[in-house]
Structure formats: C-alpha cells, structure tokens
Scaffold this motif. Structure first.
Motif, PDB file in Angstrom:
ATOM      1  N   LEU A  17       0.834  -1.208   0.000  1.00 32.11           N
ATOM      2  CA  LEU A  17       0.000   0.000   0.000  1.00 32.11           C
ATOM      3  C   LEU A  17       0.868   1.257   0.000  1.00 32.11           C
ATOM      4  O   LEU A  17       0.609   2.200  -0.751  1.00 32.11           O
ATOM      5  CB  LEU A  17      -0.937  -0.018   1.209  1.00 32.11           C
ATOM      6  N   ILE A  18       1.914   1.259   0.818  1.00 30.82           N
ATOM      7  CA  ILE A  18       2.833   2.409   0.865  1.00 30.82           C
ATOM      8  C   ILE A  18       3.525   2.590  -0.492  1.00 30.82           C
ATOM      9  O   ILE A  18       3.650   3.715  -0.996  1.00 30.82           O
ATOM     10  CB  ILE A  18       3.861   2.237   2.001  1.00 30.82           C
ATOM     11  N   ALA A  19       3.940   1.504  -1.109  1.00 33.70           N
ATOM     12  CA  ALA A  19       4.589   1.574  -2.421  1.00 33.70           C
ATOM     13  C   ALA A  19       3.621   2.102  -3.470  1.00 33.70           C
ATOM     14  O   ALA A  19       3.998   2.926  -4.325  1.00 33.70           O
ATOM     15  CB  ALA A  19       5.122   0.200  -2.830  1.00 33.70           C
ATOM     16  N   LEU A  20       2.376   1.665  -3.431  1.00 37.10           N
ATOM     17  CA  LEU A  20       1.376   2.155  -4.392  1.00 37.10           C
ATOM     18  C   LEU A  20       1.084   3.638  -4.191  1.00 37.10           C
ATOM     19  O   LEU A  20       0.951   4.382  -5.163  1.00 37.10           O
ATOM     20  CB  LEU A  20       0.089   1.332  -4.283  1.00 37.10           C
ATOM     21  N   ILE A  21       0.991   4.060  -2.940  1.00 42.09           N
ATOM     22  CA  ILE A  21       0.758   5.487  -2.660  1.00 42.09           C
ATOM     23  C   ILE A  21       1.945   6.309  -3.148  1.00 42.09           C
ATOM     24  O   ILE A  21       1.771   7.351  -3.787  1.00 42.09           O
ATOM     25  CB  ILE A  21       0.489   5.705  -1.156  1.00 42.09           C
ATOM     26  N   TRP A  22       3.175   5.836  -2.856  1.00 46.16           N
ATOM     27  CA  TRP A  22       4.360   6.548  -3.313  1.00 46.16           C
ATOM     28  C   TRP A  22       4.380   6.634  -4.837  1.00 46.16           C
ATOM     29  O   TRP A  22       4.663   7.690  -5.398  1.00 46.16           O
ATOM     30  CB  TRP A  22       5.612   5.826  -2.826  1.00 46.16           C
ATOM     31  N   TRP A  23       4.068   5.549  -5.520  1.00 49.24           N
ATOM     32  CA  TRP A  23       4.048   5.545  -6.985  1.00 49.24           C
ATOM     33  C   TRP A  23       2.984   6.506  -7.507  1.00 49.24           C
ATOM     34  O   TRP A  23       3.222   7.240  -8.470  1.00 49.24           O
ATOM     35  CB  TRP A  23       3.770   4.134  -7.519  1.00 49.24           C
ATOM     36  N   ALA A  24       1.810   6.541  -6.887  1.00 51.28           N
ATOM     37  CA  ALA A  24       0.738   7.443  -7.323  1.00 51.28           C
ATOM     38  C   ALA A  24       1.155   8.902  -7.156  1.00 51.28           C
ATOM     39  O   ALA A  24       0.911   9.729  -8.040  1.00 51.28           O
ATOM     40  CB  ALA A  24      -0.542   7.145  -6.544  1.00 51.28           C
ATOM     41  N   VAL A  25       1.775   9.207  -6.027  1.00 50.41           N
ATOM     42  CA  VAL A  25       2.252  10.583  -5.803  1.00 50.41           C
ATOM     43  C   VAL A  25       3.288  10.948  -6.857  1.00 50.41           C
ATOM     44  O   VAL A  25       3.261  12.039  -7.426  1.00 50.41           O
ATOM     45  CB  VAL A  25       2.817  10.730  -4.371  1.00 50.41           C
ATOM     46  N   TRP A  26       4.216  10.034  -7.126  1.00 46.60           N
ATOM     47  CA  TRP A  26       5.241  10.290  -8.143  1.00 46.60           C
ATOM     48  C   TRP A  26       4.603  10.503  -9.513  1.00 46.60           C
ATOM     49  O   TRP A  26       4.961  11.427 -10.245  1.00 46.60           O
ATOM     50  CB  TRP A  26       6.227   9.116  -8.183  1.00 46.60           C
ATOM     51  N   ALA A  27       3.642   9.639  -9.884  1.00 45.48           N
ATOM     52  CA  ALA A  27       2.989   9.747 -11.194  1.00 45.48           C
ATOM     53  C   ALA A  27       2.242  11.070 -11.325  1.00 45.48           C
ATOM     54  O   ALA A  27       2.288  11.725 -12.373  1.00 45.48           O
ATOM     55  CB  ALA A  27       2.040   8.564 -11.405  1.00 45.48           C
ATOM     56  N   ILE A  28       1.584  11.488 -10.274  1.00 43.05           N
ATOM     57  CA  ILE A  28       0.863  12.774 -10.309  1.00 43.05           C
ATOM     58  C   ILE A  28       1.854  13.926 -10.434  1.00 43.05           C
ATOM     59  O   ILE A  28       1.625  14.876 -11.197  1.00 43.05           O
ATOM     60  CB  ILE A  28      -0.030  12.924  -9.061  1.00 43.05           C
ATOM     61  N   SER A  29       2.977  13.849  -9.714  1.00 39.97           N
ATOM     62  CA  SER A  29       3.964  14.932  -9.806  1.00 39.97           C
ATOM     63  C   SER A  29       4.566  15.011 -11.204  1.00 39.97           C
ATOM     64  O   SER A  29       4.831  16.099 -11.714  1.00 39.97           O
ATOM     65  CB  SER A  29       5.056  14.764  -8.750  1.00 39.97           C
ATOM     66  N   VAL A  30       4.764  13.863 -11.841  1.00 41.65           N
ATOM     67  CA  VAL A  30       5.280  13.860 -13.215  1.00 41.65           C
ATOM     68  C   VAL A  30       4.237  14.437 -14.163  1.00 41.65           C
ATOM     69  O   VAL A  30       4.544  15.252 -15.034  1.00 41.65           O
ATOM     70  CB  VAL A  30       5.696  12.436 -13.646  1.00 41.65           C
TER      71      VAL A  30
END
Length: 136
Positions: A17-30
């Motif tokens: 879950l933490i990895a998915l949240i981190w990936w989502a935040v990264w994708a949104i920032s990109v």
C-alpha cells in the motif's frame, strides 16, 4: 502459525500500500510537472528581484557593447596611423573579439525567458556587430 501468517500478510499489504501510494504521488507529480514548471517560471519572472536584476544586467551589457565599439574605433585609428605597429594591431584584434562577444552576450540574454520582459524600453531587442569590426 495462522496468526504469524496474518501478521506477515498484513505487513506485506502495508508495504504494498505504501509503495502504491508513493508511486501514485510520483505519477501525479510527473503528470503536473509541465504546468507547475510554467507557473514557477511566471512567478520567478514577475518577482521584483528578477525584474531589477535583469534590468540592471541589460544596462550593463549594453554599456559594455558601447564601450567596446568605442574602443574598436579608438584602436582602429591607432592602427591607421601606424599600420606596422603589431602591438596596436593585436590590441585591435582583441578589442574586436571582445566587442563581438559582448554583442552576443546581450543578444543571448535578450532571448532568455526570465530576462526579455525586463529590458528598458529604450534598449533594442538585439544588437548587431556593426562597429565591432573595421574595414580596410
């Protein structure tokens, strides 16, 4: 044993879950980096510090070009009075080179996104190297 497996499964689920949240935040920032970058550039461009620095820089660059063109004229006259003076010819070549470099520096600054809006209205958009060289 079942409790240990449940704990391990819960820990793995939390990590996932933490990895998915981190990936989502990264994708949104990109995904939003383009508009954010443009917005940041507008903020920097409109800041008082940028405005005053760039206006001052254009005045200094323009003054350097004017000084260099005057030096070319002065040293060209010196060479004209004694064409055999190698020192005078070398100095003239150096001054001409510096004059061309100062024109190019002004023109490069004139094209920069964070600079071009803050030039004094009496300064030209671009300068030419006319006056940086002499004709024989």
């Amino acid at each position: 044993m079942k409790d240990v497996l449940k704990v391990i499964a819960a820990v793995l689920a939390a990590i996932l879950l933490i990895a998915l949240i981190w990936w989502a935040v990264w994708a949104i920032s990109v995904a939003t980096s383009g508009p954010k970058g443009q917005g940041d550039a507008v903020k920097i461009n409109n800041s008082a510090q940028n405005w005053t620095e760039k206006q001052q820089k254009f005045e200094k660059l323009n003054a350097a070009v004017n000084t260099n063109k005057q030096l070319v004229t002065m040293h060209a006259a010196r060479v004209a009075t004694d064409p055999t003076d190698k020192t005078a010819s070398q100095i003239l070549a150096g001054v001409q080179s510096e004059c061309i470099a100062s024109v190019e520096a002004y023109n490069a600054e004139s094209r920069k996104i964070l600079s071009k809006d803050w030039k004094s209205p009496d300064l030209p958009y671009e300068l030419t190297t006319a006056g940086c060289t002499t004709t024989k």
